[in-house]
Design an enzyme around this catalytic site. Structure first.
Site, PDB file in Angstrom:
ATOM      1  N   TYR A  96      33.132  18.781  50.328  1.00 54.46           N
ATOM      2  CA  TYR A  96      33.659  19.822  49.444  1.00 54.46           C
ATOM      3  C   TYR A  96      35.183  19.720  49.366  1.00 54.46           C
ATOM      4  O   TYR A  96      35.712  18.614  49.385  1.00 54.46           O
ATOM      5  CB  TYR A  96      33.134  21.215  49.877  1.00 54.46           C
ATOM      6  CG  TYR A  96      33.135  22.111  48.679  1.00 54.46           C
ATOM      7  CD1 TYR A  96      32.309  21.842  47.597  1.00 54.46           C
ATOM      8  CD2 TYR A  96      34.029  23.162  48.575  1.00 54.46           C
ATOM      9  CE1 TYR A  96      32.376  22.596  46.437  1.00 54.46           C
ATOM     10  CE2 TYR A  96      34.086  23.922  47.413  1.00 54.46           C
ATOM     11  CZ  TYR A  96      33.261  23.634  46.359  1.00 54.46           C
ATOM     12  OH  TYR A  96      33.331  24.369  45.210  1.00 54.46           O
ATOM     13  N   ARG A 149      36.630  25.234  34.480  1.00 57.16           N
ATOM     14  CA  ARG A 149      37.777  25.583  35.337  1.00 57.16           C
ATOM     15  C   ARG A 149      37.471  25.092  36.740  1.00 57.16           C
ATOM     16  O   ARG A 149      37.259  25.864  37.655  1.00 57.16           O
ATOM     17  CB  ARG A 149      37.977  27.102  35.311  1.00 57.16           C
ATOM     18  CG  ARG A 149      39.352  27.567  35.657  1.00 57.16           C
ATOM     19  CD  ARG A 149      39.330  28.732  36.634  1.00 57.16           C
ATOM     20  NE  ARG A 149      38.673  28.364  37.882  1.00 57.16           N
ATOM     21  CZ  ARG A 149      38.555  29.152  38.936  1.00 57.16           C
ATOM     22  NH1 ARG A 149      39.020  30.369  38.900  1.00 57.16           N
ATOM     23  NH2 ARG A 149      37.944  28.753  40.048  1.00 57.16           N
ATOM     24  N   LYS A 167      28.507  22.555  46.658  1.00 54.44           N
ATOM     25  CA  LYS A 167      28.243  23.924  47.149  1.00 54.44           C
ATOM     26  C   LYS A 167      26.844  24.022  47.737  1.00 54.44           C
ATOM     27  O   LYS A 167      26.622  24.688  48.745  1.00 54.44           O
ATOM     28  CB  LYS A 167      28.382  24.933  46.001  1.00 54.44           C
ATOM     29  CG  LYS A 167      29.827  25.192  45.633  1.00 54.44           C
ATOM     30  CD  LYS A 167      30.273  26.581  46.075  1.00 54.44           C
ATOM     31  CE  LYS A 167      31.761  26.636  46.272  1.00 54.44           C
ATOM     32  NZ  LYS A 167      32.393  27.911  46.035  1.00 54.44           N
ATOM     33  N   GLU A 238      29.690  29.451  38.968  1.00 55.25           N
ATOM     34  CA  GLU A 238      30.759  28.786  39.713  1.00 55.25           C
ATOM     35  C   GLU A 238      31.745  28.111  38.771  1.00 55.25           C
ATOM     36  O   GLU A 238      31.334  27.351  37.877  1.00 55.25           O
ATOM     37  CB  GLU A 238      30.084  27.725  40.604  1.00 55.25           C
ATOM     38  CG  GLU A 238      30.963  27.073  41.614  1.00 55.25           C
ATOM     39  CD  GLU A 238      31.343  28.017  42.743  1.00 55.25           C
ATOM     40  OE1 GLU A 238      30.495  28.762  43.239  1.00 55.25           O
ATOM     41  OE2 GLU A 238      32.528  27.998  43.110  1.00 55.25           O
ATOM     42  N   ASP A 239      33.020  28.373  38.958  1.00 51.15           N
ATOM     43  CA  ASP A 239      34.081  27.668  38.236  1.00 51.15           C
ATOM     44  C   ASP A 239      33.978  27.776  36.715  1.00 51.15           C
ATOM     45  O   ASP A 239      34.182  26.792  35.990  1.00 51.15           O
ATOM     46  CB  ASP A 239      34.170  26.199  38.690  1.00 51.15           C
ATOM     47  CG  ASP A 239      34.830  26.096  40.067  1.00 51.15           C
ATOM     48  OD1 ASP A 239      35.153  27.149  40.655  1.00 51.15           O
ATOM     49  OD2 ASP A 239      35.043  24.976  40.560  1.00 51.15           O
ATOM     50  N   ASP A 261      30.796  33.421  42.392  1.00 52.81           N
ATOM     51  CA  ASP A 261      31.458  33.182  43.670  1.00 52.81           C
ATOM     52  C   ASP A 261      32.973  33.316  43.569  1.00 52.81           C
ATOM     53  O   ASP A 261      33.619  33.768  44.508  1.00 52.81           O
ATOM     54  CB  ASP A 261      31.084  31.795  44.201  1.00 52.81           C
ATOM     55  CG  ASP A 261      31.518  31.617  45.633  1.00 52.81           C
ATOM     56  OD1 ASP A 261      31.240  32.522  46.445  1.00 52.81           O
ATOM     57  OD2 ASP A 261      32.163  30.600  45.947  1.00 52.81           O
ATOM     58  N   ASP A 262      33.545  32.924  42.440  1.00 53.90           N
ATOM     59  CA  ASP A 262      35.008  32.980  42.306  1.00 53.90           C
ATOM     60  C   ASP A 262      35.499  34.424  42.291  1.00 53.90           C
ATOM     61  O   ASP A 262      36.608  34.711  42.735  1.00 53.90           O
ATOM     62  CB  ASP A 262      35.452  32.283  41.017  1.00 53.90           C
ATOM     63  CG  ASP A 262      34.916  30.866  40.977  1.00 53.90           C
ATOM     64  OD1 ASP A 262      35.263  30.088  41.867  1.00 53.90           O
ATOM     65  OD2 ASP A 262      34.107  30.565  40.081  1.00 53.90           O
ATOM     66  N   ASN A 400      46.172  28.540  46.046  1.00 53.17           N
ATOM     67  CA  ASN A 400      45.783  27.158  46.328  1.00 53.17           C
ATOM     68  C   ASN A 400      46.500  26.209  45.376  1.00 53.17           C
ATOM     69  O   ASN A 400      46.841  26.617  44.271  1.00 53.17           O
ATOM     70  CB  ASN A 400      44.266  26.995  46.110  1.00 53.17           C
ATOM     71  CG  ASN A 400      43.468  27.842  47.056  1.00 53.17           C
ATOM     72  OD1 ASN A 400      43.743  27.884  48.237  1.00 53.17           O
ATOM     73  ND2 ASN A 400      42.460  28.529  46.528  1.00 53.17           N
TER      74      ASN A 400
END
Ligand code: NAD
Length: 547
Positions: A96, A149, A167, A238-239, A261-262, A400
């Protein structure tokens, strides 16, 4: 003679769920038509792991290590997961983040075998039928992305498939969700990345992204098909680009077992950090005041869950909201400002306009959470001001990657004279100041989502509520061993992921039972029930059914 999988001879070596390679015993080799196909020595799994690690370590780059691990996953599933579980500290950064970012960028170029399920505009009207082509019979967790993204890397189109694959490997390794219950999905609606579209090796749809209406229709067909095929399936978004992420979450959260999740995973991890910080600072959560630097989607998602957390401690919604304040690039969010986004409005204060440092002095927060993407914004003055106000100031620099963090770990510890309770979105090495060693822990979503998935499965919860994320955050914070807390780490070690995920799963399932969200009855011994679900790869297992 075949084994219980129905395979015989070389088929057993070619299939990742049946392959034990050199670990087939002499008796098995005799019975199963493997005579002459393997070298003389019978290896144990431990010996095979040694060989895997030796081969990985001699490679010259992390992307080569990533490829080698993916190839191992395709060759011998049990060996892949055993190695990942037993060496999670070394291998998670390969499977990951950060390596998966590079893997996604180069996904079409390093492609070996397909893994996962693809949905494209061409599949309109056929998604439900295509799901019948999926080899596993009982899918429990889907991770789906549209690749728009990917981490901080932007629109990577179909190359984003690396994210669901990674994931789900963590769902298996960190919570013990069996691999055959996991399904990575790439919702390939095209890409606006011209470089990708021009790349002859790119494998996705080479059209610009679908506009909103046909996009939503395709998502709707996918969700409907998934729920029809596997009614208990959990869907993790996700993303996705932030507006799509919020729109899809609002659309499906009451209709399907799903979460983003984000938004929700990140919020629960940050909240758990605050709960752990309270343990260390010996403070009551209900007393806290929190100042966010940055008022975008990350900060707002965290704040929204924190409001629920305060309300669960007895505060009114207005009191809870008033505990949270935001400073963005233009200063404190106050009612007199006319430039605020919709999601900022509930948090706009009655105060006069002011800057960050003034806001710290005026509001006297106990916790500072940075989600700006702007490095260096937690200045020396800001951390010194926090340290004047608090014995143990909580300083969370969540941006990040590491280079974008609002301050470094060393700055937080040094400027607070070693009193800061620090965490970050990306990892920092331990810091030594005046003979004292600090070991900050990274606030990574991997601490939360695998356990949430296990808890939803264990209770057959009909949905994933905010209360379940609150319970997950509390369980995560309670799982941190005191010795780690004392060294400054407010999250558990990854090597404890299975213990922690089981605790989170139990808390999530309890919440589902209490709220009447669980479809299955509460078992007499919930911990034993959860333990009975967990996949623990070993060659002693009866042969799995092939997929
Ligand atoms: P965003 O663009 O939606 O919001 C950024 C916010 O920061 C805006 O309110 C902006 O005004 C503010 N800002 C920018 N520069 C500033 C400055 N110099 N001073 C004060 N405020 C400033 O972005 P986002 O999606 O909310 O993400 C923000 C950051 O959070 C990113 O760097 C991302 O890496 C990080 N993030 C971390 C995690 C995690 O789990 N650690 C999860 C999600 C996002």
């Amino acid at each position: 003679m075949t084994d219980t999988s129905g395979y015989h001879g070389v088929e057993l070596l070619l299939h990742p769920t049946t392959n034990k390679s050199t670990a087939f015993t002499l008796d098995e080799r005799e019975r199963l038509g493997l005579g002459g196909l393997l070298p003389a020595q019978v290896s144990t799994m431990e010996r095979q792991i040694e060989r895997v690690l030796e081969n990985l370590r001699r490679k010259e780059s992390d992307i080569e290590r990533y490829i080698a691990l993916r190839v191992l996953q395709d060759r011998n599933e049990r060996l892949f997961y055993r190695t990942l579980i037993d060496h999670i500290d070394e291998l998670m950064p390969l499977v990951y983040t950060p390596t998966v970012g590079q893997a996604c960028r180069e996904f079409a170029h390093i492609f070996r075998r397909p893994r996962g399920f693809y949905v494209t505009p061409r599949d309109r009207g056929k998604i439900r039928a295509n799901l019948d082509n999926w080899p596993a019979h009982d899918v429990g967790v889907v991770v789906v992305t549209d690749g728009e993204r990917i981490l901080g890397l932007g629109d990577l189109g179909a190359n984003g498939m690396g994210i669901p694959i990674g994931k789900l490997a963590l769902y298996v390794a960190c919570a013990g969700i069996p691999p055959d219950r996991c399904m990575p999905i790439m919702l390939d609606v095209g890409t606006n990345n011209a470089t990708l579209r021009a790349d002859p090796l790119y494998q996705g749809v080479t059209e610009p992204r679908l506009p909103e209406a046909p996009y939503d229709a395709l998502v709707d067909e996918l969700v409907t098909a998934l729920v029809d095929k596997w009614p208990g399936v959990l869907i993790q978004f996700e993303d996705f680009l932030t507006p799509n992420a919020y729109r899809l979450l609002r659309r499906y959260r009451d209709e399907a077992r799903c979460f983003n999740d984000d938004i929700q995973g990140t919020a629960a991890v940050a909240l758990a950090g605050v709960y752990s910080g309270c343990r260390l600072a010996e403070r009551r959560f209900a007393e806290l005041r929190v100042l966010f630097l940055g008022a975008g989607s990350a900060a707002t998602g965290i704040a929204d869950l924190m409001v629920e957390a305060f309300v669960s401690e007895g505060l009114s919604r207005d009191e809870a909201t008033a505990r949270l304040a935001f400073v963005d690039i233009d200063g404190l969010l106050v009612k007199s400002r006319s430039d605020l986004a919709q999601h900022n409005l509930p948090y706009a204060r009655d105060d006069a306009p002011m800057g960050f440092l003034e806001a710290i002095r005026h509001l006297e927060p106990h916790v500072l959470i940075g989600a700006t993407g702007a490095p260096g914004t937690f200045t020396r003055e800001a951390i010194e001001a926090m340290s004047t106000l608090n014995d143990r100031p909580m300083i969370f620099a969540l941006s990040n990657p590491t280079s974008q963090a609002e301050c470094t770990a060393e700055q937080a510890y040094r400027w607070s004279e070693g009193r800061a309770i620090f965490t970050s979105g990306s990892p920092f090495d331990p810091v030594e100041i005046d003979g004292h060693r600090f070991e900050p822990a990274q606030g990574n979503n991997v601490h939360i989502f695998p356990g949430v998935g296990l808890g939803v499965w264990a209770s057959s919860a009909r949905g994933v509520s905010d209360a379940m994320f609150l319970a997950a955050a509390r369980a995560l914070a309670d799982s941190v061993r005191t010795e780690r807390l004392e060294r400054g780490a407010i999250y558990p070690a990854l090597t404890e992921a299975r213990r922690v995920s089981a605790a989170i799963a139990a808390a999530v399932a309890e919440r589902a039972y209490d709220a009447g969200l669980a479809v299955s009855p509460r078992p007499a011994d919930l911990d034993a029930h959860i333990a009975s679900l967990v996949y623990d790869p070993s060659y002693d297992d009866p042969q799995p059914t092939p997929r």
